[in-house]
Structures are given as structure tokens and as C-alpha cells.
Motif scaffolding. Structure first.
Motif, PDB file in Angstrom:
ATOM      1  N   PRO A  64       0.783  -1.248   0.000  1.00 25.76           N
ATOM      2  CA  PRO A  64       0.000   0.000   0.000  1.00 25.76           C
ATOM      3  C   PRO A  64       0.812   1.294   0.000  1.00 25.76           C
ATOM      4  N   ILE A  65       1.964   1.317   0.649  1.00 23.68           N
ATOM      5  CA  ILE A  65       2.748   2.545   0.707  1.00 23.68           C
ATOM      6  C   ILE A  65       3.450   2.836  -0.619  1.00 23.68           C
ATOM      7  N   ALA A  66       3.558   1.836  -1.495  1.00 26.22           N
ATOM      8  CA  ALA A  66       4.354   1.974  -2.721  1.00 26.22           C
ATOM      9  C   ALA A  66       3.800   3.043  -3.653  1.00 26.22           C
ATOM     10  N   SER A  67       2.480   3.160  -3.739  1.00 26.63           N
ATOM     11  CA  SER A  67       1.874   4.132  -4.653  1.00 26.63           C
ATOM     12  C   SER A  67       0.401   4.299  -4.311  1.00 26.63           C
ATOM     13  N   VAL A  68      -0.193   5.353  -4.839  1.00 28.31           N
ATOM     14  CA  VAL A  68      -1.628   5.567  -4.678  1.00 28.31           C
ATOM     15  C   VAL A  68      -2.393   4.419  -5.325  1.00 28.31           C
ATOM     16  N   GLY A  69      -1.918   3.991  -6.502  1.00 30.09           N
ATOM     17  CA  GLY A  69      -2.580   2.896  -7.210  1.00 30.09           C
ATOM     18  C   GLY A  69      -2.542   1.599  -6.420  1.00 30.09           C
ATOM     19  N   ASP A  70      -1.400   1.301  -5.798  1.00 26.13           N
ATOM     20  CA  ASP A  70      -1.286   0.088  -4.989  1.00 26.13           C
ATOM     21  C   ASP A  70      -2.230   0.146  -3.788  1.00 26.13           C
ATOM     22  N   PHE A  71      -2.283   1.305  -3.138  1.00 25.60           N
ATOM     23  CA  PHE A  71      -3.180   1.448  -1.987  1.00 25.60           C
ATOM     24  C   PHE A  71      -4.633   1.231  -2.404  1.00 25.60           C
ATOM     25  N   GLU A  72      -5.030   1.848  -3.506  1.00 30.35           N
ATOM     26  CA  GLU A  72      -6.424   1.751  -3.954  1.00 30.35           C
ATOM     27  C   GLU A  72      -6.792   0.330  -4.345  1.00 30.35           C
ATOM     28  N   SER A  73      -5.860  -0.393  -4.998  1.00 30.82           N
ATOM     29  CA  SER A  73      -6.166  -1.770  -5.403  1.00 30.82           C
ATOM     30  C   SER A  73      -6.262  -2.679  -4.178  1.00 30.82           C
ATOM     31  N   VAL A  74      -5.378  -2.499  -3.182  1.00 32.59           N
ATOM     32  CA  VAL A  74      -5.464  -3.308  -1.963  1.00 32.59           C
ATOM     33  C   VAL A  74      -6.780  -3.025  -1.242  1.00 32.59           C
ATOM     34  N   ALA A  75      -7.141  -1.748  -1.145  1.00 31.12           N
ATOM     35  CA  ALA A  75      -8.372  -1.373  -0.444  1.00 31.12           C
ATOM     36  C   ALA A  75      -9.608  -1.949  -1.135  1.00 31.12           C
ATOM     37  N   GLU A  76      -9.623  -1.900  -2.471  1.00 32.95           N
ATOM     38  CA  GLU A  76     -10.798  -2.408  -3.201  1.00 32.95           C
ATOM     39  C   GLU A  76     -10.871  -3.928  -3.137  1.00 32.95           C
ATOM     40  N   ILE A  77      -9.728  -4.597  -3.226  1.00 35.79           N
ATOM     41  CA  ILE A  77      -9.707  -6.055  -3.084  1.00 35.79           C
ATOM     42  C   ILE A  77     -10.183  -6.435  -1.680  1.00 35.79           C
ATOM     43  N   ALA A  78      -9.781  -5.650  -0.680  1.00 35.52           N
ATOM     44  CA  ALA A  78     -10.225  -5.904   0.695  1.00 35.52           C
ATOM     45  C   ALA A  78     -11.746  -5.801   0.810  1.00 35.52           C
ATOM     46  N   ARG A  79     -12.320  -4.826   0.134  1.00 33.55           N
ATOM     47  CA  ARG A  79     -13.777  -4.647   0.185  1.00 33.55           C
ATOM     48  C   ARG A  79     -14.508  -5.786  -0.517  1.00 33.55           C
ATOM     49  N   ARG A  80     -13.948  -6.278  -1.626  1.00 31.45           N
ATOM     50  CA  ARG A  80     -14.668  -7.226  -2.480  1.00 31.45           C
ATOM     51  C   ARG A  80     -14.473  -8.697  -2.103  1.00 31.45           C
TER      52      ARG A  80
END
Length: 528
Positions: A64-80
Motif C-alpha cells: 500500500p505505501i508503494a503508490s496511490v494505485g497500490d493502496f487503492e487496489s489493496v483497499a478495493e480487493i479488501a472490500r470485495r
């Protein structure tokens, strides 16, 4: 092999829950670190959904800290994600751990995976910390992570080159601070199976609170020992295996999920462990990851390679005709491979095409199915016999092109001995149709010159490779292209009966990947 080996059809002995092996998939994190293998947001969601469906226990969704894109993909995968634990990676740095905790907080079950180096060479040259300082870091950061989530994994980076006495102190400190999983990775692929097995046995005997955590293996394949080491780790007491689909990952890659799962399935007589993976989905997962990363699977790759269930030797064919277990220790169907290869043609309908895709391990939405079926019909008009491999290449290309800004509309090329070779190309770029004509040193060069004239870029062509998808003079050509720009490399592939069309499609797909990567970096810079 031992004469006492059970036949594949025999039912294995029951395995107790203590011998249940947790499968931790890091395709979306460690796998994506492989140069040129980056995935888009949508592709990561698609891979994560399939991993969850096939029974992966933990999905490491990113850093998640690597980039905004990485954070957003981890967060969305967590939700789904419906069943699996979703993990976010974090260095042993407070800001990393806070970011990972934020990314996984919406998960049904979230995990923070934090790591720090422990080997003398890492402490001296990378960390520039003393052993005591690292012990303090472990206690502080694992405690921080445990205050955010109940499930914390701690990793000793370069564990296999760490003195066992010091490694034991680190493990004890991590468990005392709240780590529920202890990962001892072979970060540089240096260990042998016996060494790796011994390390785990020693930790479980030496560390007083070892029974309060699950031990995990994470092996790299620099010496080709990743799967062997992972299995040895189980014999040493580990009960979690960290792996990737197709073994994708940095350098020589990681332990391959499909190889680990099938080794445990086929050799239960000597490896009495079980997993929750639906093995019939392994081939489907392999093809999806290959498609979204544009990393082809080697033909002789164990379990999921094109030749994994192919027999050309006369002796082998004779044995297979008499009894398939003479030369196959598992059935193709057990890993999701269809035996059928020549059933589709230009008279096949949409329902038959959908069934064939399902048999090959693909499930497409209605729009994607319609597009793929249209391309299938076009291919059937140009090619007498449609092989399974033709359909796979067609669908993989469809998946890869789903979010492209640049699309090939038409291409015509003048080639031959009398030169100069000339190409005329029409592209759709962001919805606008553009046309260009260019010469080149050969038809491929002329084709690529058209693309360069229509879409300005500074990428360098690092790889251009062609091979036939199937046999015959009307076989589809599959072209692989690797482009490099500003230190970032992407790989793409495309197939078509016309080698020049496949070449153009592969180059355009790679260019689309570079554009998406450039957009992501610009977004991060703006956010920063």
C-alpha cells in the motif's frame, strides 16, 4: 520411485487439521515486482476474484505505501473479497504499517504483513543497524501492527543467511509483540531443502513461544529449488506456503502455486498435508495471470505448461494407449485441462463457444464474450482448423485489450525482394481514427514505424519474438514484444494468422501498458 507409491486413483489417508497447509498467494505483490509484469487496477481485481474463488487462504494484494494505485487496489480487493484473508505488505516503518492498516481495514479478514532484514550482510550494507536496534524495531512495529489488526505476519528478510541464534531471538520478539504468523523466507534463493527444513525445526524447538504462531515458507527460485524448499519447510513444521501463480516474481521467480498444490495432492503418501485449493481451477488461473501480465508460460512448465500432458515419444504413446497412469501421475482434468482439441469451427454457435471457453477455464462477461465470438468467427473464416490453443490466444488477447486506449483498425503492408517495404496503418487513439504510411527496413520495421508516427513515444524495443501457436502453414503466429521506457519495462503478446498483424497488435498492447503506467506515475506525482 518407490514400488509402494499409491496409484493416483487411491483415496489418501485422512489428514488432521494440524496438517492443513495455508496457501498464501503473493502474485499481486511479489509477482507484480517481476520487471514488465505490472497489472492494471481492473486486472488486479479480476485476478483477486479468481484466487478467492479457487480457495486461496490469504491474498497479498499489494504494497500500500508503494503508490496511490497500490493502496487503492489493496483497499478495493479488501472490500470485495468474500472468503480469503487480504494482506497488505509493510516495511518495519510506522508510516508503512499505518498505510497497510488503512488499506485492509474494510476486509472481512485483514492482515498486515511487515518485514525487516535480519542477516549480517543486510544489517551491515542495507539496514546499517545493529542486531539490538533491529530487535527494538521488531517489537515496536509488530506492536503497532497488532494494535491495528488481529492478524499480523512478521517476516525475517534473508532469514536463510541469518545466524540461527539471532534468528531465534528475532522470532521470539515478534511473537511476544503479537505476530500470529512467522515467515522465514529464502529471500535470495540460496538455501537447500535440508538447510531450510532444519531452520524451521530449530526455530520451533529453540523459541519458547513458537507454539503461539504459524510458521510460513517463502522461497525464491534462483537455484530452481523454490518448490522443493517450500515442501521441506512443511516437514520442518511450517504450515503456510507463500507462492505465486506460474511462479512469477523477481529474478527467477517464486515457488509456483500450482506445483506446490499438485505435489501435495499427488504425493500424499510422503507429504501428508492438505490445502483448500480447487485444483481444477489451476489452469484457468495460470492463463489469466499469463494474459494480464503478458508473460507466456513455458511449454514444458510443470502442471500448466502446454506440453505438461503431451506425449510424443513412441514408447510413451504406446504406454498411454494401454493405461494412462503409465506416464501420467495426474489427470489433465484434475488441473482443469480439457482433453478435447479439435471441436470448434466456423459453423460452431455462440453456446458451443461459451461451453468451450468454460472448458478451457475462461468465464467472460456478455460484452467480452460477444467480442471474442466475433473474433473467433473471423478466425474460423481464415483458418480451416481451430485448435484449443488458437482460442486461448484469441481470448488472452481480448482480455489484455479490454482497457486499451490505442486499437488497431487496419493494416496493409507491401513487402518482398524489390523494396522498399511499406506499411499503411489505421489506429483508433482515444476514440479518434488516425492513418499513417511509413517505410522501413523490412515489413515489421515499416509496421512499427507507422505506430511510432501515430503515437509519439520514446520507448525502446528490447524484445521481438515470434512462434507458431499450432502446427500447419495456416497456424496463428504469437508475437511477444518488450518495450522499455525510463527504466520501466513491459511485455505484451498477440496472436493472428498474419504475423505482421500479430506484431502490430503486440507492439500496441505494450504501448498501452506503458501509457497506463505513465498515467499512474503522473497521478502519484500529482497526489504527492
Amino acid at each position: 520411485m518407490s514400488s509402494q507409491q499409491p496409484a493416483p486413483s487411491e483415496s489418501p489417508a485422512p489428514v488432521s487439521e494440524k496438517d492443513r497447509v495455508v496457501i498464501f498467494d503473493t502474485t499481486l505483490r511479489d509477482g507484480e515486482q517481476c520487471p514488465g509484469a505490472s497489472m492494471t487496477f481492473e486486472e488486479k481485481l479480476e485476478v483477486a476474484e479468481l484466487l478467492d474463488t479457487m480457495g486461496v487462504d490469504i491474498i497479498e494484494a499489494g504494497f500500500p505505501i508503494a503508490s496511490v494505485g497500490d493502496f487503492e487496489s489493496v483497499a478495493e480487493i479488501a472490500r470485495r473479497t468474500k472468503r480469503a484473508v487480504v494482506a497488505g505488505l509493510a516495511r518495519a516503518v510506522p508510516i508503512d504499517i499505518a498505510r497497510a492498516g488503512e488499506a485492509v481495514r474494510h476486509a472481512r479478514r485483514g492482515r498486515i504483513h511487515t518485514f525487516v532484514s535480519t542477516s549480517p550482510i543486510h544489517l551491515e550494507h542495507q539496514m546499517r543497524k545493529s542486531q539490538e536496534e533491529v530487535l527494538e524495531i521488531i517489537t515496536a512495529t509488530v506492536t503497532q501492527a497488532r494494535n491495528l489488526v488481529e492478524d499480523v505476519e512478521w517476516s525475517a528478510m534473508d532469514a536463510t543467511r541469518t545466524p540461527l541464534d539471532y534468528l531465534a531471538r528475532c522470532v521470539e520478539a515478534a511473537i511476544k509483540a503479537g505476530a500470529t504468523t512467522i515467515n522465514l523466507p529464502d529471500t535470495v534463493g540460496y538455501a537447500t531443502p535440508d538447510e531450510y527444513r532444519t531452520m524451521f525445526r530449530t526455530m520451533r524447538e529453540k523459541v519458547p513461544n513458537a507454539d503461539k504462531a504459524v510458521f510460513s515458507v517463502h522461497c525464491h527460485n534462483d537455484l530452481g529449488l523454490a518448490v522443493a524448499n517450500s515442501l521441506a519447510g512443511l516437514e520442518g513444521g511450517a504450515r503456510q506456503i507463500e507462492c505465486t501463480v506460474n511462479g512469477i516474481g523477481e529474478r527467477a521467480g517464486n515457488a509456483a502455486l500450482e506445483e506446490v498444490v499438485m505435489a501435495l495432492s499427488v504425493r500424499r503418501d510422503v507429504l501428508p498435508y492438505t490445502t483448500g485449493i480447487d485444483a481444477s481451477m489451476l489452469t484457468r488461473a495460470s492463463r489469466l495471470v499469463s494474459a494480464v501480465t503478458s508473460f507466456p508460460v513455458q511449454y514444458n512448465k510443470a502442471i500448466v505448461g502446454r506440453n505438461a500432458f503431451a506425449h510424443e515419444s513412441g514408447i510413451h504413446q504406446d504406454g498411454m494407449l494401454k493405461h494412462n497412469q503409465t506416464y501420467e501421475i495426474m489427470t489433465p482434468e484434475s488441473v482443469g485441462v480439457s482433453k478435447t482439441s479439435l471441436v470448434m469451427g466456423k459453423h460452431s454457435g455462440r453456446a458451443a463457444f461459451r461451453d468451450k471457453l468454460k472448458a478451457l477455464g475462461y468465464e467472460l462477461g456478455e460484452n467480452a464474450l460477444n467480442d471474442a465470438f466475433t473474433r473467433f468467427k473471423d478466425l474460423a473464416d481464415r483458418k480451416k482448423v481451430i485448435y484449443d490453443e488458437d482460442i486461448e490466444a484469441l481470448v488472452d488477447q481480448e482480455i489484455a485489450a479490454a482497457h486499451d486506449r490505442i486499437k488497431l483498425v487496419s493494416l496493409s503492408v507491401i513487402a518482398g525482394t524489390r523494396g522498399p517495404q511499406r506499411a499503411t496503418m489505421r489506429l483508433e487513439v482515444d476514440g479518434r481514427t488516425l492513418t499513417e504510411e511509413a517505410e522501413g527496413n523490412g515489413p515489421v520495421d515499416a509496421t512499427f514505424n507507422c505506430i511510432k508516427a501515430l503515437v509519439a513515444h520514446t520507448a525502446k524495443l528490447d524484445l521481438y519474438q515470434v512462434h507458431a501457436v499450432t502446427e500447419g502453414t495456416d497456424a496463428q503466429a504469437e508475437v511477444s514484444v518488450r518495450l522499455e521506457e525510463d527504466g520501466k519495462a513491459v511485455t505484451a503478446k498477440a496472436a493472428d494468422p498474419d504475423t505482421l498483424v500479430a506484431s502490430a497488435q503486440a507492439y500496441i498492447t505494450a504501448l498501452n501498458k506503458l501509457m497506463r503506467k505513465r498515467q499512474s506515475l503522473n497521478a502519484q506525482a500529482a497526489a504527492g
